[in-house]
Design a protein around this motif. Structure first.
Motif, PDB file in Angstrom:
ATOM      1  N   LEU A  32      50.321   4.852  40.695  1.00 28.39           N
ATOM      2  CA  LEU A  32      50.745   4.919  39.438  1.00 28.39           C
ATOM      3  C   LEU A  32      52.171   4.281  39.460  1.00 28.39           C
ATOM      4  O   LEU A  32      53.079   4.199  40.404  1.00 28.39           O
ATOM      5  CB  LEU A  32      50.791   6.562  38.890  1.00 28.39           C
ATOM      6  N   PRO A  33      52.792   3.765  38.317  1.00 28.78           N
ATOM      7  CA  PRO A  33      54.019   3.289  37.893  1.00 28.78           C
ATOM      8  C   PRO A  33      55.195   4.453  38.237  1.00 28.78           C
ATOM      9  O   PRO A  33      54.821   5.707  37.952  1.00 28.78           O
ATOM     10  CB  PRO A  33      54.260   2.812  36.467  1.00 28.78           C
ATOM     11  N   LEU A  34      56.245   4.279  38.881  1.00 31.59           N
ATOM     12  CA  LEU A  34      57.142   5.179  39.345  1.00 31.59           C
ATOM     13  C   LEU A  34      57.505   5.990  38.068  1.00 31.59           C
ATOM     14  O   LEU A  34      57.599   7.138  38.059  1.00 31.59           O
ATOM     15  CB  LEU A  34      58.183   4.817  40.183  1.00 31.59           C
ATOM     16  N   GLU A  35      57.818   5.316  37.214  1.00 33.62           N
ATOM     17  CA  GLU A  35      58.213   5.955  35.785  1.00 33.62           C
ATOM     18  C   GLU A  35      57.076   6.925  35.190  1.00 33.62           C
ATOM     19  O   GLU A  35      57.282   8.052  34.713  1.00 33.62           O
ATOM     20  CB  GLU A  35      58.373   4.991  34.534  1.00 33.62           C
ATOM     21  N   THR A  36      55.977   6.807  35.353  1.00 34.15           N
ATOM     22  CA  THR A  36      55.018   7.610  35.081  1.00 34.15           C
ATOM     23  C   THR A  36      55.006   8.983  35.732  1.00 34.15           C
ATOM     24  O   THR A  36      54.970  10.003  35.302  1.00 34.15           O
ATOM     25  CB  THR A  36      53.679   7.139  35.130  1.00 34.15           C
TER      26      THR A  36
END
Length: 157
Positions: free
Chosen positions: A126-130
């Protein structure tokens, strides 16, 4: 029992390089949460399982689990072909120990979050921000559980 494919000195060197703390996925998540203003303690010895991150203000802990060592059902985990009995026993004991430690933490009033390696590594990451956003939202929410894993499906066959 299948023989190991490397000699014992090589196997020892390989195994000694495997970290239990400060892994890349853990460092990524710690850094991102710290940038968002979350403050935490690391690997508190007085808590069951020595959680990777302890958030006393939120009465919460987060474990960043390696998919192999904790037997996560994802594409990053495969049962080893050599020394099958040894590895099945070891990983099964790890899973049982994890369950026991989580139960002890919950009984002590702690909220427990799990972030799996596959959430930040591999094809389904997953995107790290997610991941960070989900952790931040969970920490503020008061919910008792969190379990973040990658968007991966096992290939069939």
């Amino acid at each position: 029992m299948a023989a190991d494919i490397v000699d014992s000195a090589t196997r020892s060197r390989i195994m000694s390089g495997i970290r239990g703390r400060n892994t890349k996925p853990e460092l990524l998540l710690r850094s991102a949460l710290h940038r968002q203003g979350f403050r935490f303690r690391l690997h508190r010895r007085d808590l069951p399982g020595r959680p990777d991150m302890v958030f006393p203000k939120h009465r919460a802990v987060i474990f960043v689990n390696g998919c192999f060592w904790h037997g996560h059902d994802c594409p990053l985990f495969r049962w080893p072909k050599s020394r099958e009995d040894f590895w099945r026993g070891k990983i099964t004991r790890n899973i049982e120990r994890d369950r026991s430690q989580i139960a002890q933490l919950r009984a002590g009033g702690w909220r427990v979050g799990l972030v799996w390696e596959c959430a930040v590594k591999g094809r389904g990451k997953l995107p790290l921000e997610t991941v960070t956003g989900t952790c931040a939202e969970w920490l503020e929410s008061g919910r008792t559980e969190m379990d973040i894993h990658g968007n991966q499906t096992r290939p069939s066959g």
